[in-house]
Scaffold this motif. Structure first.
Motif, PDB file in Angstrom:
ATOM      1  N   THR A  13       0.845  -1.189   0.000  1.00  0.00           N
ATOM      2  CA  THR A  13       0.000   0.000   0.000  1.00  0.00           C
ATOM      3  C   THR A  13       0.882   1.243   0.000  1.00  0.00           C
ATOM      4  OG1 THR A  13      -0.057   0.072   2.405  1.00  0.00           O
ATOM      5  CG2 THR A  13      -1.764  -1.245   1.299  1.00  0.00           C
ATOM      6  N   GLU A  14       0.260   2.401  -0.101  1.00  0.00           N
ATOM      7  CA  GLU A  14       1.021   3.644  -0.032  1.00  0.00           C
ATOM      8  C   GLU A  14       1.760   3.742   1.297  1.00  0.00           C
ATOM      9  OE1 GLU A  14       0.006   8.420   0.060  1.00  0.00           O
ATOM     10  OE2 GLU A  14      -1.023   7.143  -1.419  1.00  0.00           O
ATOM     11  N   ALA A  15       1.126   3.270   2.373  1.00  0.00           N
ATOM     12  CA  ALA A  15       1.758   3.332   3.696  1.00  0.00           C
ATOM     13  C   ALA A  15       3.050   2.520   3.737  1.00  0.00           C
ATOM     14  CB  ALA A  15       0.785   2.832   4.764  1.00  0.00           C
ATOM     15  N   VAL A  16       3.089   1.382   3.029  1.00  0.00           N
ATOM     16  CA  VAL A  16       4.292   0.552   3.001  1.00  0.00           C
ATOM     17  C   VAL A  16       5.441   1.308   2.339  1.00  0.00           C
ATOM     18  CG1 VAL A  16       5.323  -1.534   2.024  1.00  0.00           C
ATOM     19  CG2 VAL A  16       3.058  -1.634   3.069  1.00  0.00           C
ATOM     20  N   PHE A  17       5.171   1.983   1.231  1.00  0.00           N
ATOM     21  CA  PHE A  17       6.210   2.759   0.562  1.00  0.00           C
ATOM     22  C   PHE A  17       6.672   3.921   1.433  1.00  0.00           C
ATOM     23  CE2 PHE A  17       4.931   0.358  -3.071  1.00  0.00           C
ATOM     24  CZ  PHE A  17       6.003   0.390  -3.950  1.00  0.00           C
ATOM     25  N   ILE A  18       5.751   4.581   2.074  1.00  0.00           N
ATOM     26  CA  ILE A  18       6.113   5.699   2.957  1.00  0.00           C
ATOM     27  C   ILE A  18       6.987   5.222   4.101  1.00  0.00           C
ATOM     28  CG2 ILE A  18       5.180   7.314   4.659  1.00  0.00           C
ATOM     29  CD1 ILE A  18       2.837   7.781   2.742  1.00  0.00           C
ATOM     30  N   GLU A  19       6.585   4.127   4.738  1.00  0.00           N
ATOM     31  CA  GLU A  19       7.372   3.591   5.853  1.00  0.00           C
ATOM     32  C   GLU A  19       8.772   3.194   5.404  1.00  0.00           C
ATOM     33  OE1 GLU A  19       5.049   0.393   7.354  1.00  0.00           O
ATOM     34  OE2 GLU A  19       3.446   1.690   8.104  1.00  0.00           O
ATOM     35  N   GLY A  20       8.882   2.630   4.194  1.00  0.00           N
ATOM     36  CA  GLY A  20      10.184   2.234   3.681  1.00  0.00           C
ATOM     37  C   GLY A  20      11.107   3.417   3.463  1.00  0.00           C
ATOM     38  N   PHE A  21      10.601   4.477   2.860  1.00  0.00           N
ATOM     39  CA  PHE A  21      11.428   5.663   2.631  1.00  0.00           C
ATOM     40  C   PHE A  21      11.759   6.371   3.947  1.00  0.00           C
ATOM     41  CE2 PHE A  21      10.277   5.123  -1.799  1.00  0.00           C
ATOM     42  CZ  PHE A  21      11.408   5.577  -2.463  1.00  0.00           C
ATOM     43  N   GLN A  22      10.845   6.360   4.890  1.00  0.00           N
ATOM     44  CA  GLN A  22      11.140   6.947   6.199  1.00  0.00           C
ATOM     45  C   GLN A  22      12.236   6.165   6.914  1.00  0.00           C
ATOM     46  OE1 GLN A  22       7.143   6.975   7.818  1.00  0.00           O
ATOM     47  NE2 GLN A  22       6.882   9.153   7.407  1.00  0.00           N
TER      48      GLN A  22
ATOM     49  N   SER B  94      14.874   7.093  -6.982  1.00  0.00           N
ATOM     50  CA  SER B  94      14.128   7.993  -6.095  1.00  0.00           C
ATOM     51  C   SER B  94      14.694   7.938  -4.688  1.00  0.00           C
ATOM     52  CB  SER B  94      12.646   7.608  -6.080  1.00  0.00           C
ATOM     53  OG  SER B  94      12.057   7.790  -7.348  1.00  0.00           O
ATOM     54  N   GLY B  95      15.069   6.739  -4.260  1.00  0.00           N
ATOM     55  CA  GLY B  95      15.697   6.609  -2.953  1.00  0.00           C
ATOM     56  C   GLY B  95      17.026   7.325  -2.884  1.00  0.00           C
ATOM     57  N   GLU B  96      17.837   7.181  -3.935  1.00  0.00           N
ATOM     58  CA  GLU B  96      19.126   7.870  -3.970  1.00  0.00           C
ATOM     59  C   GLU B  96      18.938   9.385  -3.976  1.00  0.00           C
ATOM     60  OE1 GLU B  96      21.590   4.388  -6.382  1.00  0.00           O
ATOM     61  OE2 GLU B  96      20.679   6.055  -7.484  1.00  0.00           O
ATOM     62  N   GLY B  97      17.933   9.837  -4.722  1.00  0.00           N
ATOM     63  CA  GLY B  97      17.642  11.268  -4.735  1.00  0.00           C
ATOM     64  C   GLY B  97      17.206  11.773  -3.375  1.00  0.00           C
ATOM     65  N   ALA B  98      16.408  10.965  -2.673  1.00  0.00           N
ATOM     66  CA  ALA B  98      15.967  11.348  -1.331  1.00  0.00           C
ATOM     67  C   ALA B  98      17.153  11.437  -0.374  1.00  0.00           C
ATOM     68  CB  ALA B  98      14.940  10.341  -0.818  1.00  0.00           C
TER      69      ALA B  98
ATOM     70  N   ILE C 180       8.309  11.529  -0.525  1.00  0.00           N
ATOM     71  CA  ILE C 180       8.882  10.724  -1.603  1.00  0.00           C
ATOM     72  C   ILE C 180       8.180   9.372  -1.702  1.00  0.00           C
ATOM     73  CG2 ILE C 180      10.968   9.617  -2.487  1.00  0.00           C
ATOM     74  CD1 ILE C 180      11.055  12.618  -2.701  1.00  0.00           C
ATOM     75  N   GLY C 181       7.890   8.757  -0.576  1.00  0.00           N
ATOM     76  CA  GLY C 181       7.229   7.461  -0.588  1.00  0.00           C
ATOM     77  C   GLY C 181       5.872   7.517  -1.259  1.00  0.00           C
ATOM     78  N   ALA C 182       5.091   8.546  -0.957  1.00  0.00           N
ATOM     79  CA  ALA C 182       3.777   8.698  -1.586  1.00  0.00           C
ATOM     80  C   ALA C 182       3.925   8.960  -3.071  1.00  0.00           C
ATOM     81  CB  ALA C 182       3.026   9.842  -0.910  1.00  0.00           C
ATOM     82  N   ALA C 183       4.902   9.779  -3.467  1.00  0.00           N
ATOM     83  CA  ALA C 183       5.094  10.092  -4.879  1.00  0.00           C
ATOM     84  C   ALA C 183       5.504   8.860  -5.669  1.00  0.00           C
ATOM     85  CB  ALA C 183       6.142  11.192  -5.023  1.00  0.00           C
ATOM     86  N   VAL C 184       6.384   8.054  -5.107  1.00  0.00           N
ATOM     87  CA  VAL C 184       6.842   6.830  -5.795  1.00  0.00           C
ATOM     88  C   VAL C 184       5.681   5.849  -5.923  1.00  0.00           C
ATOM     89  CG1 VAL C 184       8.346   4.810  -5.618  1.00  0.00           C
ATOM     90  CG2 VAL C 184       9.260   7.097  -5.168  1.00  0.00           C
ATOM     91  N   TYR C 185       4.930   5.677  -4.857  1.00  0.00           N
ATOM     92  CA  TYR C 185       3.798   4.754  -4.899  1.00  0.00           C
ATOM     93  C   TYR C 185       2.806   5.170  -5.984  1.00  0.00           C
ATOM     94  CZ  TYR C 185      -0.624   2.579  -3.584  1.00  0.00           C
ATOM     95  OH  TYR C 185      -1.828   1.893  -3.623  1.00  0.00           O
ATOM     96  N   ARG C 186       2.464   6.451  -6.022  1.00  0.00           N
ATOM     97  CA  ARG C 186       1.467   6.911  -7.003  1.00  0.00           C
ATOM     98  C   ARG C 186       2.004   6.796  -8.422  1.00  0.00           C
ATOM     99  NH1 ARG C 186      -0.025  12.161  -3.243  1.00  0.00           N
ATOM    100  NH2 ARG C 186      -0.943  10.932  -1.535  1.00  0.00           N
TER     101      ARG C 186
END
Length: 213
Positions: free
Chosen positions: A98-107, A176-180, A202-208
């Motif tokens: 889900t979007e939350a999974v991507f957000i948690e990963g980038f955080q 995207s991760g490297e950019g972050a 970033i996590g929300a943007a990548v997910y979408r």
């Protein structure tokens, strides 16, 4: 950094405290990392490391035969730290992504960066050709892990032509991760985002972006 040599009353160097190579090597790598971050990779020399540790050059040579060997050992060590952080960053919840999974990963990624910025700056924020040449295995591990996680996710999402798009989407995710990471390391203004906020953005943007692919 602590001084590890004994001195005469006049202040001149006497001789380095005998620690043995196993105890001295981490100090040498720590010194090399600090010099690289403060003055650039080109400033990492046997002489500069010896000066930083307040020892003689033979003390350094007793642990590493050359500057190149020190750089290779330093990159290898920092890549291992990156590998140890991966399980918390890339969680095995691929199909339920889900979007939350991507957000948690980038955080989690940016929290790891904030906890050890010098190492991440060396690997991801350093344009020096020597580092670029040495670094690569750590990124390859990340790319392969992302590929393993993303392939079933795309199938679960019903992404059209998922197999053909997989490599491009993995590169999008990793880049995207490297950019972050670079954004966080370069942030020095009052308007910079925290690791938590930047990870959420970033996590929300990548997910979408992936869901619309």
């Amino acid at each position: 950094m602590s001084v590890t040599s004994s001195r005469t009353r006049g202040g001149s160097r006497n001789r380095a405290e005998h620690l043995g190579p196993d105890r001295r090597r981490p100090q040498i790598l720590d010194a090399a990392l600090q010099i690289a971050n403060e003055d650039g990779i080109s400033s990492v020399t046997i002489a500069s490391i010896a000066s930083s540790l307040d020892v003689t050059r033979p003390v350094v040579y007793a642990c590493f035969s050359s500057r190149s060997e020190i750089l290779a050992a330093l990159i290898d060590r920092e890549e291992r730290y990156l590998g140890e952080a991966l399980p918390g960053i890339l969680r095995a919840r691929a199909v339920d992504a889900t979007e939350a999974v991507f957000i948690e990963g980038f955080q989690a990624l940016l929290a790891a960066v904030a906890a050890r910025p010098q190492a991440w700056r060396l690997l991801y924020g350093n344009p020096d050709a020597e580092v670029t040449e040495l670094f690569g295995r750590g990124r390859a591990i990340v790319v392969e892990r992302c590929r393993q996680l993303l392939a079933p996710t795309l199938d679960a999402w019903g992404t059209d032509d998922a197999e053909r798009k997989l490599s491009a989407l993995v590169e999008f995710w990793v880049s995207s991760g490297e950019g972050a990471v670079r954004t966080l390391l370069g942030s020095d203004s009052d308007h910079s985002m925290t690791p938590h906020d930047l990870g959420a953005f970033i996590g929300a943007a990548v997910y979408r972006g992936m869901r619309s692919a």
